[in-house]
Design a protein around this motif. Structure first.
Motif, PDB file in Angstrom:
ATOM      1  N   LEU A 150      46.964  40.548  47.121  1.00 32.26           N
ATOM      2  CA  LEU A 150      47.573  41.362  46.062  1.00 32.26           C
ATOM      3  C   LEU A 150      47.161  40.853  44.686  1.00 32.26           C
ATOM      4  CD1 LEU A 150      51.133  41.815  47.594  1.00 32.26           C
ATOM      5  CD2 LEU A 150      49.309  43.529  47.454  1.00 32.26           C
ATOM      6  N   PHE A 151      47.116  39.526  44.515  1.00 32.45           N
ATOM      7  CA  PHE A 151      46.694  38.945  43.242  1.00 32.45           C
ATOM      8  C   PHE A 151      45.241  39.311  42.950  1.00 32.45           C
ATOM      9  CE2 PHE A 151      44.703  35.276  41.025  1.00 32.45           C
ATOM     10  CZ  PHE A 151      45.294  35.458  39.788  1.00 32.45           C
ATOM     11  N   LEU A 152      44.370  39.196  43.951  1.00 29.76           N
ATOM     12  CA  LEU A 152      42.959  39.512  43.742  1.00 29.76           C
ATOM     13  C   LEU A 152      42.748  40.999  43.444  1.00 29.76           C
ATOM     14  CD1 LEU A 152      41.322  37.216  46.429  1.00 29.76           C
ATOM     15  CD2 LEU A 152      41.346  36.902  43.942  1.00 29.76           C
ATOM     16  N   GLN A 153      43.556  41.860  44.046  1.00 30.55           N
ATOM     17  CA  GLN A 153      43.489  43.288  43.725  1.00 30.55           C
ATOM     18  C   GLN A 153      43.865  43.513  42.262  1.00 30.55           C
ATOM     19  OE1 GLN A 153      45.726  45.733  46.524  1.00 30.55           O
ATOM     20  NE2 GLN A 153      44.986  44.468  48.216  1.00 30.55           N
ATOM     21  N   TRP A 154      44.897  42.809  41.800  1.00 35.26           N
ATOM     22  CA  TRP A 154      45.317  42.919  40.404  1.00 35.26           C
ATOM     23  C   TRP A 154      44.218  42.414  39.480  1.00 35.26           C
ATOM     24  CZ3 TRP A 154      45.975  39.129  36.694  1.00 35.26           C
ATOM     25  CH2 TRP A 154      46.586  39.543  35.510  1.00 35.26           C
ATOM     26  N   VAL A 155      43.596  41.286  39.826  1.00 35.63           N
ATOM     27  CA  VAL A 155      42.499  40.724  39.030  1.00 35.63           C
ATOM     28  C   VAL A 155      41.390  41.756  38.880  1.00 35.63           C
ATOM     29  CG1 VAL A 155      40.616  39.021  39.086  1.00 35.63           C
ATOM     30  CG2 VAL A 155      42.964  38.296  39.493  1.00 35.63           C
ATOM     31  N   GLU A 156      41.012  42.374  39.985  1.00 29.89           N
ATOM     32  CA  GLU A 156      39.929  43.365  39.971  1.00 29.89           C
ATOM     33  C   GLU A 156      40.317  44.609  39.167  1.00 29.89           C
ATOM     34  OE1 GLU A 156      38.449  45.516  43.653  1.00 29.89           O
ATOM     35  OE2 GLU A 156      37.058  43.808  43.474  1.00 29.89           O
ATOM     36  N   LYS A 157      41.530  45.108  39.392  1.00 32.65           N
ATOM     37  CA  LYS A 157      41.995  46.325  38.718  1.00 32.65           C
ATOM     38  C   LYS A 157      42.071  46.145  37.202  1.00 32.65           C
ATOM     39  CE  LYS A 157      45.905  49.494  38.591  1.00 32.65           C
ATOM     40  NZ  LYS A 157      47.257  49.758  39.078  1.00 32.65           N
ATOM     41  N   ASN A 158      42.413  44.928  36.751  1.00 30.67           N
ATOM     42  CA  ASN A 158      42.594  44.655  35.331  1.00 30.67           C
ATOM     43  C   ASN A 158      41.393  43.977  34.685  1.00 30.67           C
ATOM     44  OD1 ASN A 158      45.550  45.396  34.628  1.00 30.67           O
ATOM     45  ND2 ASN A 158      45.628  44.454  36.639  1.00 30.67           N
ATOM     46  N   ASN A 159      40.271  43.955  35.400  1.00 33.16           N
ATOM     47  CA  ASN A 159      39.034  43.362  34.889  1.00 33.16           C
ATOM     48  C   ASN A 159      39.242  41.954  34.329  1.00 33.16           C
ATOM     49  OD1 ASN A 159      37.440  45.665  35.476  1.00 33.16           O
ATOM     50  ND2 ASN A 159      38.277  46.645  33.657  1.00 33.16           N
ATOM     51  N   VAL A 160      39.992  41.153  35.065  1.00 34.76           N
ATOM     52  CA  VAL A 160      40.251  39.772  34.659  1.00 34.76           C
ATOM     53  C   VAL A 160      39.088  38.908  35.135  1.00 34.76           C
ATOM     54  CG1 VAL A 160      41.814  37.805  34.957  1.00 34.76           C
ATOM     55  CG2 VAL A 160      42.731  40.120  34.736  1.00 34.76           C
ATOM     56  N   ASP A 161      38.598  38.058  34.253  1.00 33.50           N
ATOM     57  CA  ASP A 161      37.527  37.135  34.616  1.00 33.50           C
ATOM     58  C   ASP A 161      38.116  36.061  35.524  1.00 33.50           C
ATOM     59  OD1 ASP A 161      35.359  35.460  34.831  1.00 33.50           O
ATOM     60  OD2 ASP A 161      35.330  34.892  32.713  1.00 33.50           O
ATOM     61  N   TRP A 162      37.658  36.003  36.765  1.00 36.62           N
ATOM     62  CA  TRP A 162      38.245  35.062  37.710  1.00 36.62           C
ATOM     63  C   TRP A 162      38.053  33.605  37.292  1.00 36.62           C
ATOM     64  CZ3 TRP A 162      35.304  31.451  40.211  1.00 36.62           C
ATOM     65  CH2 TRP A 162      33.936  31.670  40.263  1.00 36.62           C
ATOM     66  N   HIS A 163      37.089  33.326  36.419  1.00 34.56           N
ATOM     67  CA  HIS A 163      36.898  31.960  35.941  1.00 34.56           C
ATOM     68  C   HIS A 163      38.122  31.475  35.151  1.00 34.56           C
ATOM     69  CE1 HIS A 163      32.665  33.162  36.565  1.00 34.56           C
ATOM     70  NE2 HIS A 163      32.554  31.910  36.964  1.00 34.56           N
ATOM     71  N   GLU A 164      38.817  32.412  34.521  1.00 39.28           N
ATOM     72  CA  GLU A 164      39.997  32.068  33.734  1.00 39.28           C
ATOM     73  C   GLU A 164      41.140  31.566  34.607  1.00 39.28           C
ATOM     74  OE1 GLU A 164      41.273  35.327  31.329  1.00 39.28           O
ATOM     75  OE2 GLU A 164      39.270  35.730  30.589  1.00 39.28           O
ATOM     76  N   VAL A 165      41.106  31.886  35.888  1.00 38.59           N
ATOM     77  CA  VAL A 165      42.176  31.485  36.794  1.00 38.59           C
ATOM     78  C   VAL A 165      42.306  29.965  36.814  1.00 38.59           C
ATOM     79  CG1 VAL A 165      42.933  31.477  39.209  1.00 38.59           C
ATOM     80  CG2 VAL A 165      41.974  33.548  38.206  1.00 38.59           C
ATOM     81  N   TYR A 166      41.191  29.278  36.651  1.00 40.78           N
ATOM     82  CA  TYR A 166      41.196  27.818  36.737  1.00 40.78           C
ATOM     83  C   TYR A 166      41.247  27.130  35.382  1.00 40.78           C
ATOM     84  CZ  TYR A 166      40.030  28.753  41.544  1.00 40.78           C
ATOM     85  OH  TYR A 166      40.061  29.209  42.823  1.00 40.78           O
ATOM     86  N   ALA A 167      41.388  27.892  34.331  1.00 41.85           N
ATOM     87  CA  ALA A 167      41.439  27.306  32.993  1.00 41.85           C
ATOM     88  C   ALA A 167      42.733  26.518  32.805  1.00 41.85           C
ATOM     89  CB  ALA A 167      41.331  28.403  31.930  1.00 41.85           C
ATOM     90  N   VAL A 168      42.682  25.559  31.934  1.00 40.61           N
ATOM     91  CA  VAL A 168      43.860  24.766  31.603  1.00 40.61           C
ATOM     92  C   VAL A 168      44.201  25.042  30.152  1.00 40.61           C
ATOM     93  CG1 VAL A 168      44.790  22.435  31.409  1.00 40.61           C
ATOM     94  CG2 VAL A 168      43.193  22.981  33.250  1.00 40.61           C
TER      95      VAL A 168
END
Length: 71
Positions: free
Chosen positions: A29-47
Protein backbone atom coordinates in the motif's frame (compact mmCIF):
# COMPACT_ATOMS: atom_id res chain seq x y z
CA UNK A 1 10.12 -25.53 10.28
CA UNK A 2 7.33 -23.28 8.92
CA UNK A 3 6.32 -20.14 10.82
CA UNK A 4 3.71 -20.55 13.54
CA UNK A 5 0.22 -19.10 13.21
CA UNK A 6 -0.53 -15.68 14.72
CA UNK A 7 -0.48 -15.29 18.47
CA UNK A 8 2.05 -18.07 19.01
CA UNK A 9 5.72 -17.45 19.56
CA UNK A 10 8.13 -19.12 17.15
CA UNK A 11 10.74 -21.03 19.21
CA UNK A 12 13.38 -20.23 16.59
CA UNK A 13 12.78 -16.50 17.06
CA UNK A 14 11.22 -15.94 13.64
CA UNK A 15 7.98 -14.20 12.82
CA UNK A 16 4.65 -15.77 11.99
CA UNK A 17 3.37 -16.10 8.46
CA UNK A 18 0.48 -13.77 9.36
CA UNK A 19 2.98 -11.10 10.43
CA UNK A 20 4.92 -11.42 7.17
CA UNK A 21 1.71 -11.18 5.13
CA UNK A 22 0.58 -8.13 7.11
CA UNK A 23 3.92 -6.37 6.59
CA UNK A 24 3.91 -7.21 2.88
CA UNK A 25 0.39 -5.80 2.53
CA UNK A 26 1.36 -2.59 4.36
CA UNK A 27 4.48 -2.13 2.23
CA UNK A 28 2.47 -2.76 -0.93
CA UNK A 29 0.00 0.00 0.00
CA UNK A 30 2.87 2.38 0.81
CA UNK A 31 4.60 1.64 -2.50
CA UNK A 32 1.33 2.21 -4.38
CA UNK A 33 1.05 5.60 -2.67
CA UNK A 34 4.68 6.41 -3.55
CA UNK A 35 4.02 5.61 -7.21
CA UNK A 36 0.66 7.43 -7.36
CA UNK A 37 2.15 10.60 -5.82
CA UNK A 38 5.37 10.55 -7.85
CA UNK A 39 7.48 10.40 -4.70
CA UNK A 40 11.19 9.85 -5.25
CA UNK A 41 11.89 6.58 -3.45
CA UNK A 42 15.40 7.79 -2.61
CA UNK A 43 13.80 10.25 -0.19
CA UNK A 44 12.46 7.35 1.85
CA UNK A 45 15.92 6.82 3.31
CA UNK A 46 16.78 10.47 3.86
CA UNK A 47 17.52 11.72 7.35
CA UNK A 48 16.11 15.05 8.46
CA UNK A 49 18.21 17.70 10.15
CA UNK A 50 15.50 18.72 12.58
CA UNK A 51 12.16 17.58 13.90
CA UNK A 52 10.15 19.92 11.67
CA UNK A 53 11.94 18.83 8.48
CA UNK A 54 11.20 15.16 9.04
CA UNK A 55 7.53 15.73 8.20
CA UNK A 56 8.54 16.25 4.56
CA UNK A 57 9.96 12.72 4.39
CA UNK A 58 7.73 10.30 2.46
CA UNK A 59 6.96 8.06 5.43
CA UNK A 60 5.58 11.03 7.37
CA UNK A 61 3.66 12.28 4.33
CA UNK A 62 2.16 8.79 3.94
CA UNK A 63 1.28 8.78 7.65
CA UNK A 64 -0.53 12.10 7.18
CA UNK A 65 -2.34 10.65 4.13
CA UNK A 66 -3.56 7.72 6.26
CA UNK A 67 -4.69 10.03 9.06
CA UNK A 68 -6.66 12.25 6.65
CA UNK A 69 -8.11 9.17 4.97
CA UNK A 70 -9.23 7.91 8.37
CA UNK A 71 -7.44 4.57 8.33
Amino acid sequence: MPPKRGGKKNPLGGVSLITVQSLANSMSLFLQWVEKNNVDWHEVYAVSDNDKAKYWLPVYRYRKHLIIKGV
